[in-house]
Structures are given as structure tokens and as C-alpha cells.
Design a protein around this motif. Structure first.
Motif, short mmCIF file in Angstrom:
data_model
loop_
_atom_site.label_atom_id
_atom_site.label_comp_id
_atom_site.label_asym_id
_atom_site.label_seq_id
_atom_site.Cartn_x
_atom_site.Cartn_y
_atom_site.Cartn_z
N LYS B 124 24.10 9.74 -7.16
CA LYS B 124 23.51 10.18 -8.42
C LYS B 124 22.22 9.40 -8.72
CE LYS B 124 24.02 12.11 -12.53
NZ LYS B 124 24.62 13.30 -13.08
N TYR B 127 19.49 10.59 -6.55
CA TYR B 127 19.01 11.88 -7.05
C TYR B 127 18.00 11.67 -8.17
CZ TYR B 127 19.21 16.18 -9.83
OH TYR B 127 18.88 17.29 -10.55
N SER B 188 30.22 16.04 -10.80
CA SER B 188 29.28 16.12 -11.91
C SER B 188 29.56 17.37 -12.75
CB SER B 188 27.85 16.19 -11.37
OG SER B 188 26.96 16.60 -12.39
N ASP B 189 29.31 17.27 -14.04
CA ASP B 189 29.55 18.41 -14.93
C ASP B 189 28.31 19.26 -15.12
OD1 ASP B 189 32.19 17.70 -15.42
OD2 ASP B 189 31.58 16.25 -16.94
N ILE B 190 27.37 19.14 -14.23
CA ILE B 190 26.12 19.89 -14.37
C ILE B 190 26.40 21.38 -14.57
CG2 ILE B 190 25.95 20.02 -11.84
CD1 ILE B 190 22.94 19.97 -12.16
N TRP B 194 21.50 25.17 -14.31
CA TRP B 194 20.41 24.30 -13.83
C TRP B 194 20.27 24.43 -12.31
CZ3 TRP B 194 18.12 24.03 -18.03
CH2 TRP B 194 18.73 23.64 -19.23
N GLN B 236 6.08 21.79 -15.58
CA GLN B 236 7.37 21.41 -15.03
C GLN B 236 7.43 19.91 -14.79
OE1 GLN B 236 10.06 23.51 -15.07
NE2 GLN B 236 10.33 23.42 -12.84
N GLN B 243 12.81 14.39 -18.96
CA GLN B 243 14.23 14.57 -18.73
C GLN B 243 14.79 13.41 -17.92
OE1 GLN B 243 14.74 18.27 -16.77
NE2 GLN B 243 16.91 17.89 -16.40
N TYR B 246 15.51 10.26 -19.82
CA TYR B 246 16.73 10.39 -20.61
C TYR B 246 17.97 10.30 -19.73
CZ TYR B 246 20.45 13.18 -22.70
OH TYR B 246 21.66 13.64 -23.11
N GLN B 247 17.98 11.06 -18.61
CA GLN B 247 19.17 11.10 -17.75
C GLN B 247 19.44 9.73 -17.15
OE1 GLN B 247 21.01 13.76 -17.51
NE2 GLN B 247 19.79 15.63 -17.27
N ARG B 250 21.09 7.47 -19.50
CA ARG B 250 22.45 7.92 -19.65
C ARG B 250 23.32 7.38 -18.50
NH1 ARG B 250 24.77 13.23 -18.86
NH2 ARG B 250 26.55 13.27 -20.26
N ARG B 254 26.44 4.49 -18.33
CA ARG B 254 27.70 4.77 -17.67
C ARG B 254 28.07 3.72 -16.65
NH1 ARG B 254 29.09 10.68 -15.47
NH2 ARG B 254 30.35 11.29 -17.25
N GLN B 288 9.50 25.30 -22.66
CA GLN B 288 10.13 26.56 -22.29
C GLN B 288 9.36 27.75 -22.85
OE1 GLN B 288 14.06 25.68 -23.70
NE2 GLN B 288 14.53 24.40 -21.91
N GLU B 291 6.53 28.26 -20.63
CA GLU B 291 6.98 28.90 -19.40
C GLU B 291 7.01 30.42 -19.57
OE1 GLU B 291 10.91 27.68 -18.17
OE2 GLU B 291 10.46 28.10 -16.07
N LYS B 337 27.45 19.25 -27.64
CA LYS B 337 27.37 17.83 -27.98
C LYS B 337 27.58 17.58 -29.47
CE LYS B 337 24.45 16.29 -24.25
NZ LYS B 337 25.31 15.42 -23.45
#
Ligand SMILES: CC(C)(COP(=O)(O)OP(=O)(O)OC[C@H]1O[C@@H](n2cnc3c(N)ncnc32)[C@H](O)[C@@H]1OP(=O)(O)O)[C@@H](O)C(=O)NCCC(=O)NCCS
Ligand SMILES: CC(C)(COP(=O)(O)OP(=O)(O)OC[C@H]1O[C@@H](n2cnc3c(N)ncnc32)[C@H](O)[C@@H]1OP(=O)(O)O)[C@@H](O)C(=O)NCCC(=O)NCCS
Lengths: 340, 340
Positions: B124, B127, B188-190, B194, B236, B243, B246-247, B250, B254, B288, B291, B337
Motif C-alpha cells: 500500500k 502504491y 482494501s475497501d477501495i 475508482w 488530473q 488526494q 490525504y491518503q 490516512r 493506520r 470534476q 473534467e 463517512k
């Protein structure tokens, strides 16, 4: 209600179970990793022992210190030990080939080494049947395009189906290259060249996608490059089909030997298939010659000036290089095999 | 010679060792597979027990049979049990998400489920850093092209660098899609969207490769589509950078929690980052919107008739679909959330 009565008991039971499971799992993991470490060490030292003894026997034999008969017998014994190590359960503890950059680029640091021999064989079998399926499409797709071209499309290929085909090629070669890298990690002795060959084919498919397909007037001449490309692809299909037949039989012999636990059959594994190889190779050489010829024709169309895009030159050079590499590696394989 | 004297002893010793190692390896493999089976069974039954109890508590709570305070406490206990199960060592024995068709298509039947938690986290992390690296290139590559276009190339993009960029995009999105599928297999709960989003982006990159880039005269008008495409790509890059920040935060929260073994902190894991999400989302919505706007502009250029290739229409429709999907899924994530 009855279930409401003892619900807090049930919940604390579940919490307890979770803790116990966590302990059991963590002790299982640390125990197996210690055991695996030990097995890995033994497998490695056994492997190096076998190598050491073999070169020792060779040198003693060369210096005439060892009786030739005894040398043969000892060599055979060592070979048996090696078979047990490499084809048996211990093989999962031998270090596989390192995972190369190509896999890391696409997959990240995930490990694709299968620890169990039966999984490894399954991966190999699936690779073979994947190749079988694609080889058929390899023949069908371009030949349909070429047939429709002369029957319906009046000698002029439309852009879309050709580009669809090129996109499929790109997808296909990427899959093959990934799978072959995975096989390598799982201990296959595949020569690096056959993988590089698929990288080249990937690049060629990508380049051909950017290659503008011109229409009328004077279609036949302008599309000469594309047409040659399709012919090369058909020929690849023939090569793949033949090769698959041979490789598959080779794998089956191996699996059968493994199942029968007849690991003391020494060179037996290829014996039944070696004859086929001598039949296959002349055909492969002809195909490789044709590959180089297509490459040279592409270069000719580029330099005579009918089609002057860089893509044509690039694909031409690549095809010639691939043909030379294929030829050299096929010859080397034959030489290695005939030495035994 | 001394070594020649006992060489046959050494060889038979090696054969013996090979047999012993084979036995040890095979008993190790069968023993661990039995143990793993048992652990897998316990993990599965514990998981279903937790689910059962949670819905039981919910229904008792709704029917006012259970004291609200008690219900809260029990819920928290269950959550703790679930954290231990899902974030601890036992998690490797929970069935991961099934390996989808995309992975099987490219990799064959190899298993990419990492059994150890630390490996999963490493995958992860890697990634995330892969995304960081690419996000920068995502900004640099198209902006360089656009800047050179107006400064040096006289408003007219040359074919080769643009196609190189599109090939890179294709490679990049394929890698991302593969890696995300691997993450999914590893628990992963992706959201599936996505990943679909990256399939769409792959298709778009592929289609854009076949899209002929016309030159002078009247370049600015003919290349309007390509230019819009590059602008979308830059955007993009911005979205990805934000993003990622933020990820990553997160994930660190964890990992830190995992390392400190403070698994009884219940919702803690997102608490520190939730504020950021409310900052990130408005920016994402704007991107978005942009886009969708780029998609509509592409459609407009196609229908006004300046550029009439099918690729332009296709990319336009795809961009609008992607924007709608991204928006819907971001909103759904926020809703999920905020329910907690
Ligand atoms: C010459 C040839 C038949 C030899 O095959 P072989 O007897 O299996 O060769 P080796 O014994 O060296 O094989 C070692 C391993 O590499 C694999 N391998 C060999 N050639 C391969 C190829 N072209 N593609 C994929 N795998 C190959 C074998 O399956 C074997 O795998 P294993 O260790 O897991 O069992 C084969 O390499 C071949 O077909 N080459 C020509 C391909 C070609 O030129 N194609 C294009 C024509 S235009
Ligand atoms: C809205 C958003 C910030 C929510 O992220 P989040 O808080 O991590 O969302 P979730 O809690 O649902 O995440 C669940 C899992 O999916 C992953 N995930 C979420 N969105 C992802 C995305 N866009 N790409 C890859 N993975 C993603 C998370 O890392 C998490 O993984 P884990 O279970 O292994 O920890 C995120 O989905 C996002 O950035 N979406 C917008 C993307 C976008 O629109 N891009 C294009 C703009 S034009």
C-alpha cells in the motif's frame, strides 16, 4: 427475550475469541517463518554442495584421477539429488529468480512466487493454454483482415479494424510478458531473450498504433507496410501453434514424472520430446527468415519513398533485430541440448 | 588425493540429505496447510459471529429492548473485536476479495494475496509513493508540452512527443489498475468505481494514440482536441497530488496505530484526517466539473465540425461519464463517512 439475556456474555466471548485468534495467528506466523528460514538454509547449502561436488568430480575425471565408470555413477547420483531438490517439495525453498523491473513497474512490490509445486505447475499449464487460445486468434484475426481486404474492401484496409487488432496485440504481448516474468520468478529456466522478444513486440504494437493508415487513392501502395505487418503476425501464429504443441508435451512428460515420483529418471524428462525438437526447428528457422524478410521489405518501402513515416523504419529495424535474436537463441538452445 | 578418497561417501551423503530435505519440506508444507485451514475456519466463524451479534444488537436497540447505554458499550466491544480481527495477524486468514478478471487476464492464475500484514502495508505504501511520483510527471509532462507549443512550436504540437506522452499515460494507467486490483485482493475497501475509472482512462489513452495529430495550416483549430486532452491531464495531476497527501496521512495514522498495538481505539483511525476530507472535497468537485467541461468542449469541437474523427467524440463521451461517476462516488463516500 432469551437472546437479549446473555448478549453481553456473547459479546465478551467474541472479544475473547478475537484475542485468542490473534495470538494463535501470530504464533503460527512466527513459527512457520522460523521453520521456513531453516528449510531455506538447508536447501541452499545442499544446492551449493551439489555444485561443488560436481565440479570436483569433473576436475578429478579430467585429471584421470577418478575411474571413468565411477565418475559416471557419481555424476548420476548427484543428478538424482538435484532432481529431488529441484522438482520436489523442497524446491519451494530454493530462491527463485529475482523479480525483475518489469514486474515491479506494473505490479509494485507484491511477491508472485508460488510456494507450492502444484500451483507452479498450474500457472505453467494455464500459460500454455493461454498461448494456445491466442495462437488461434493470431491466425484468424489478421487473415480475416487480409481476406476481407481483397474481397470486400477493394484492396483498401479501413482504419478501425486494423487499429483494434493492433490494440489487441499490445494487450496480448503485455500479458505474455507479465506471465513469462512470473514463470521466471517461479523457477522456469526460460531464456531472457524470449521475454525481451515480447517487450520488442509490445513496443512494435504500440508504435503501429500511432501509424497512420492512409486511404484511397493509391491504397495498395500506401498500405504496403500495414499489409506486411499483418502477414508477419499470421506467421507468428503458425510459430506459436507449433511451439505450443511441443512445449505442452514437454510439460505433460514432466508432470507425469512428478506424479509417479520417478525422480531418479535422469535425463528422461526430455527424451520423448527431443525428436520433435529436430522437426520443429527447421520450421522455426524458416519462419525466422520470413520475419527478417518482412523487416527488410518494410525498410525498402520506407527508403524507396512510398511510405516515409518513422514508424515503418522503426518496425522494420525491430523485426530484423528480433529475427536475428530468435535465430541466435534457437541455435544456442539446440547447442545446449545436444551437448548432453 | 584426500578429496578423491571419500568422494563417493560425500556423494551418497548428499543424496541422503536431499531425501531428508524432501521429507522435511513435504511434512512442513502439509503441517502448515492443516494449521492454516484451522485458522481460516476460526477467522471466518468469528467474522460471521461479529456480524450476527451486531445485527442482533441493532434490532434489540430498535425495539427498545436493550438499554441504549449498554447497546453503545456492546457495539464498541464488537468494534474492538473486529479491529483485532481485521488489522491484526489473523487478517491474513480472512478470505480477501476474490481476484477479478482483470488480474487473471494479465497475470494468469497466480495468487497475489500477501499473507503477512507488514507486506500488505508495504504494498500500500509503495502504491502511494508510486502515485506521488506519477502525479508530478502528470503535471510536468503536459505542461511542458503546452508551454513549448506556444513558445517554440508556434502553436503547433509536433506528433512524436504527444504520442510519447499518450503511450506513457497508457502504461501508467495499466500499472495503476493492476496495483489497485492487487490492493483489493489484499483487503482494501477501495470502491470498484475508482478501478473502473482507471480502466476508462486506459481506454482513453489507447484511443488517443490512434488519433491523428494534424499539422499546419490552421494548426490551432485542428489541434484543439489534443490541447484540451492535455489540459485535462494536468488537472488530473493536481487532483492526484491533493488526494495523495490525504491518503498518505490516512495510511500513516493506520500504521502508527498498528505499531502501537492500540487496536482498541475504535473510530480513531480516521478521526485526525476527517477534517482534511472536507477541505479536499470542494477542490475535487471543481476538478470534476472541469473534467465534464473538457468532455463537453471535445464534443462541441466534434459536432461543430472542426475535428470530425470518432476519437474526439469517444473521448468526449468518456470524459463526461468519468466526471459523473467520480462525482457520484465522491458524494457517496462522504455520505457513508458522515453517517458514523
Ligand atoms: C527452440 C525452442 C523450441 C526450445 O524450447 P525448449 O526446448 O522448451 O527450450 P529450453 O529447454 O531452453 O526451455 C527452458 C524453459 O524456457 C521455456 N521456453 C523456451 N522457449 C520459450 C519461448 N519461446 N517462449 C516462452 N517460453 C519458452 C520452456 O518452456 C522452459 O520452461 P521451464 O523451465 O519452465 O520448463 C523454443 O525456444 C522456441 O520455440 N523458440 C523459437 C521461438 C520463435 O522463434 N518464435 C518466433 C518465430 S518468428
Ligand atoms: C473522496 C476521497 C478523497 C475519499 O477517500 P477515502 O477517505 O480514502 O475513501 P474511503 O474511506 O472510501 O476509502 C476506502 C479505500 O479506498 C481507497 N481509495 C479511495 N479512493 C481512492 C481512489 N480514488 N483511488 C484509489 N484508492 C482509493 C482508500 O485508500 C481506502 O483504501 P484502504 O481500504 O486500503 O485503506 C477519494 O475517493 C478521492 O479522492 N476521490 C476523488 C478522485 C477523483 O475524482 N479524481 C479525479 C478528479 S478529476
Amino acid at each position: 427475550e432469551q437472546s437479549a439475556g446473555n448478549i453481553d456474555e456473547q459479546v465478551s466471548g467474541v472479544v475473547e475469541q478475537a484475542k485468542e485468534l490473534q495470538d494463535a495467528a501470530s504464533s503460527h506466523i512466527s513459527r512457520t517463518s522460523v521453520e521456513e528460514q531453516a528449510l531455506r538454509k538447508s536447501a541452499l547449502s545442499l544446492d551449493s554442495n551439489i555444485h561443488r561436488l560436481r565440479s570436483l568430480i569433473d576436475s578429478l575425471h579430467r585429471n584421470k584421477i577418478l575411474d571413468p565408470k565411477l565418475a559416471d555413477k557419481l555424476d548420476e547420483d548427484l543428478q538424482r539429488a538435484r532432481c529431488i531438490l529441484v522438482d520436489g517439495d523442497a524446491s519451494s525453498f530454493l530462491p527463485g529468480n529475482a523479480q525483475g523491473g518489469f514486474l515491479r513497474m506494473f505490479l509494485g512490490p507484491i511477491n508472485v512466487h508460488a510456494t507450492r509445486k502444484d500451483v507452479q505447475l498450474k500457472v505453467k499449464e494455464e500459460y500454455n493454454s493461454y498461448r494456445d487460445r491466442t495462437a488461434l486468434l493470431f491466425l484468424l484475426f489478421p487473415s480475416t483482415l487480409l481476406i476481407l481486404r481483397s474481397w470486400i474492401w477493394d484492396g483498401c484496409l479501413p482504419t478501425f479494424p486494423v487499429q483494434l487488432y493492433q490494440a489487441w496485440l499490445l494487450f496480448l504481448y503485455t500479458g505474455l510478458a507479465l506471465r513469462e516474468n512470473i514463470l521466471r520468478v517461479n523457477g522456469s529456466d526460460i531464456r531472457p531473450w524470449w521475454i525481451y522478444h515480447h517487450y520488442c513486440a509490445m513496443i512494435m504494437a504500440l508504435v503501429s498504433l500511432t501509424w497512420e493508415i492512409k486511404g484511397q487513392p493509391n491504397c495498395a501502395q500506401k498500405q504496403r507496410g500495414v499489409q506486411l505487418f499483418l502477414q508477419w503476425a499470421m506467421m507468428q501464429g503458425v510459430a506459436m501453434l507449433l511451439q505450443n504443441r511441443y512445449q505442452r508435451q514437454r510439460l505433460y512428460t514432466r508432470i507425469a514424472l512428478g506424479k509417479a515420483k520417478r525422480m531418479d529418471v535422469v535425463w528422461g524428462e526430455t527424451a520423448g520430446v527431443d525428436g520433435q525438437l529436430w522437426l520443429l526447428c527447421p520450421i522455426l528457422f524458416i519462419l525466422q527468415g520470413f520475419e527478417a524478410y518482412v523487416g527488410l521489405l518494410l525498410l525498402k518501402t520506407a527508403f524507396v519513398g512510398v511510405v516515409s513515416e518513422w514508424q515503418v523504419v522503426f518496425c522494420g529495424v525491430l523485426l530484423v533485430l528480433m529475427a536475428v535474436g530468435n535465430f541466435a537463441n534457437t541455435v544456442q538452445t539446440l547447442m545446449v541440448k545436444s551437448r548432453f
